[in-house]
Design an enzyme around this catalytic site. Structure first.
Site, PDB file in Angstrom:
ATOM      1  N   ASP A  34       0.856  -1.132  -0.170  1.00 22.43           N
ATOM      2  CA  ASP A  34      -0.255   0.177   0.001  1.00 22.43           C
ATOM      3  C   ASP A  34       0.859   1.316   0.008  1.00 22.43           C
ATOM      4  O   ASP A  34       2.152   1.344   0.215  1.00 22.43           O
ATOM      5  CB  ASP A  34      -0.975   0.158   1.234  1.00 22.43           C
ATOM      6  CG  ASP A  34      -2.206   0.637   0.874  1.00 22.43           C
ATOM      7  OD1 ASP A  34      -2.272   1.745   0.318  1.00 22.43           O
ATOM      8  OD2 ASP A  34      -3.365   0.043   0.949  1.00 22.43           O
ATOM      9  N   ASP A  49       3.689   2.314  -4.489  1.00 22.22           N
ATOM     10  CA  ASP A  49       2.872   3.104  -5.240  1.00 22.22           C
ATOM     11  C   ASP A  49       2.725   2.612  -6.711  1.00 22.22           C
ATOM     12  O   ASP A  49       3.792   2.433  -7.327  1.00 22.22           O
ATOM     13  CB  ASP A  49       3.517   4.550  -5.228  1.00 22.22           C
ATOM     14  CG  ASP A  49       2.449   5.517  -6.074  1.00 22.22           C
ATOM     15  OD1 ASP A  49       1.631   4.888  -6.541  1.00 22.22           O
ATOM     16  OD2 ASP A  49       2.886   6.556  -6.177  1.00 22.22           O
ATOM     17  N   TYR A 138     -15.026   7.521 -11.685  1.00 23.19           N
ATOM     18  CA  TYR A 138     -14.749   6.264 -10.827  1.00 23.19           C
ATOM     19  C   TYR A 138     -15.501   5.297 -11.948  1.00 23.19           C
ATOM     20  O   TYR A 138     -14.848   4.157 -12.069  1.00 23.19           O
ATOM     21  CB  TYR A 138     -15.312   6.196  -9.568  1.00 23.19           C
ATOM     22  CG  TYR A 138     -15.377   4.733  -8.872  1.00 23.19           C
ATOM     23  CD1 TYR A 138     -14.065   4.177  -8.586  1.00 23.19           C
ATOM     24  CD2 TYR A 138     -16.559   4.077  -8.808  1.00 23.19           C
ATOM     25  CE1 TYR A 138     -14.146   2.985  -7.884  1.00 23.19           C
ATOM     26  CE2 TYR A 138     -16.642   2.836  -7.772  1.00 23.19           C
ATOM     27  CZ  TYR A 138     -15.273   2.298  -7.713  1.00 23.19           C
ATOM     28  OH  TYR A 138     -15.357   0.999  -7.023  1.00 23.19           O
TER      29      TYR A 138
HETATM   30  N1  SER Z   1     -19.225   1.403  -3.223  1.00 21.19           N
HETATM   31  C1  SER Z   1     -18.551   1.746  -4.232  1.00 21.19           C
HETATM   32  C2  SER Z   1     -18.731   3.372  -4.013  1.00 21.19           C
HETATM   33  O1  SER Z   1     -19.914   3.787  -3.396  1.00 21.19           O
HETATM   34  C3  SER Z   1     -19.206   1.429  -5.460  1.00 21.19           C
HETATM   35  O2  SER Z   1     -18.499   0.627  -6.094  1.00 21.19           O
HETATM   36  O3  SER Z   1     -18.057   4.299  -4.591  1.00 21.19           O
END
Ligand code: SER
Length: 314
Positions: A34, A49, A138
Site C-alpha cells: 500500500d 505506489d 470512478y
Molecule cells: N461502493 C462503491 C462506491 O460507493 C461502489 O463500488 O463508490
C-alpha cells in the site's frame, strides 16, 4: 507455490482479502502492499505506489510473485473531487499491473469492478451485457479498466478476472469516499447509540453485499477453472438490494432506539440515482456457481453481533 501480491492491502476489501488469502495459502504466500504502512503488520508488507512501475516490477521479482490482486482505487464520491487524478490512479495503476503480468508471465490477476459501471441507460435489473453510461470518473475508469482486462486476456493471454461489486458492508475496515458508505455508517451509529444522519434519500435503492460473501466470491472466481469463464470483464454480482429506510427498519428490530434523519448530499444522491438499483448475476451463477449466503436480515444480525464485540474489546 503461489505468491500473491495485494496492492491496496490496507483498504476495506484489501484488509479482509489479505486475511482470507493467508488462511488459504499460508502467511508467507501473501505480500501486502500500500502507499502507507498498515496499523498492524500481519503479513509481509511492502510500501508501494502502483504508479511507480519500476518499484512494482522490483517487488514482483523480489517476492517471485505469481498472482496480483490490484485493489487500489479512488471511489465514486471522492473521485469527483479531482477527476484527472482519479483517472491517473485508477487507470494507470491497472495498466502497470497488466503490463507486469504480461511480461513476467504471472498466473493470474484480480481486478475489482463495481456497479458504478452502470448508468441511467442501463435497464433494471442490470444485465451482464448491457448499455452502460457511467456518470462518475470512478465508473468510467472501472468500465475502461474492465475493457483493458478483456483486451489483455484476448491479446496476450493474461488471465485477469473481475467482479462488479455492489456496495460492500463490513465491520473490520471502513470504506472511504464511496456512495454506498451510508450502509456501513448506520451500523456504527446503531452500536454507538448515536443518531444517524443519512446522506441519501430514504427510498434510494442500491445493490449491497456483506463482506464475507464478497471475499468468498472473489476467492471462488479466482479458483474457478479458466475454461468455465465466459468473460474477463467484470462479472455482475448480486446479494440483496435495499433502501436506507428498509435498512433502518431492519436495524430498528434490534436497536429500537435508533434514530435517523436525512441530510441529502447532492453529489452522492445524483451518483446513486445514476446506478442500477439491482443487478442480474445469472452469468456468474452459471459459470462458476456463484451463490450468495447473506441477505439484508442476516447481514444486519451478523454486523451488529461483530460490531458489539469490537466495541466491547476496546
Ligand atoms: N461502493 C462503491 C462506491 O460507493 C461502489 O463500488 O463508490
Amino acid at each position: 507455490m503461489e505468491k500473491i501480491l495485494i496492492i491496496g492491502a490496507n483498504g476495506q476489501l484489501g484488509t479482509e482479502l489479505s486475511a482470507a488469502l493467508q488462511t488459504k495459502y499460508g502467511q508467507d504466500a501473501v505480500i501486502g502492499s500500500d502507499i502507507r504502512k498498515p496499523q498492524e503488520e500481519n503479513s509481509i508488507f511492502e510500501l508501494l505506489d502502483v504508479l511507480d512501475n519500476d518499484a512494482l516490477l522490483k517487488t514482483v521479482k523480489k517476492h517471485k510473485i505469481t498472482q496480483i490482486y490490484h485493489l487500489a482505487a479512488i471511489l465514486s464520491a471522492k473521485g469527483e473531487e479531482n477527476p484527472k487524478m482519479t483517472w491517473n490512479i485508477n487507470m494507470n495503476g491497472l495498466l502497470n499491473v497488466l503490463e507486469v503480468a504480461h511480461y513476467e508471465k504471472l498466473k493470474k490477476v484480480y481486478y475489482p469492478s463495481s456497479i458504478a459501471v452502470f448508468g441511467t441507460t442501463t435497464p433494471s435489473p442490470a444485465p451482464q451485457y448491457t448499455s452502460m453510461n457511467p456518470a462518475t470518473i470512478y465508473g468510467i475508469s472501472k468500465r475502461a479498466g474492465e475493457q483493458w482486462c478483456e483486451y489483455y486476456f484476448n491479446k496476450y493471454g493474461v488471465d485477469v478476472r473481475s467482479l462488479r461489486y455492489p456496495g460492500l458492508i463490513s465491520y473490520k475496515t471502513s470504506p472511504g469516499g464511496g456512495t454506498t458508505d451510508y450502509a456501513v455508517d448506520i451500523f456504527y451509529k446503531a452500536v454507538e447509540g448515536a443518531k444517524f444522519s443519512c446522506f441519501l434519500e430514504e427510498n434510494t435503492r442500491l445493490p449491497m453485499m456483506y463482506m464475507p460473501d464478497a471475499v468468498r466470491a472473489t476467492m471462488e472466481l479466482m479458483e474457478a477453472p479458466k475454461e468455465s469463464l465466459s468473460t474477463h470483464e467484470g462479472y455482475n454480482l448480486n446479494a440483496f438490494d435495499c433502501t436506507p429506510k428498509e435498512l433502518y427498519n431492519e436495524l430498528k428490530k434490534h436497536v429500537p432506539n435508533l434514530e435517523i434523519s436525512y441530510q441529502i448530499d447532492k453529489l452522492r444522491q445524483s451518483i446513486a440515482d445514476s446506478w442500477s438499483d439491482t443487478v442480474n448475476d445469472d452469468v456468474a451463477r452459471k459459470d462458476w456457481n456463484w451463490n450468495h449466503r447473506y441477505d439484508m436480515e442476516s447481514t444486519t444480525k451478523d454486523m451488529l453481533l461483530n460490531l458489539k464485540k469490537k466495541f466491547a474489546v476496546k
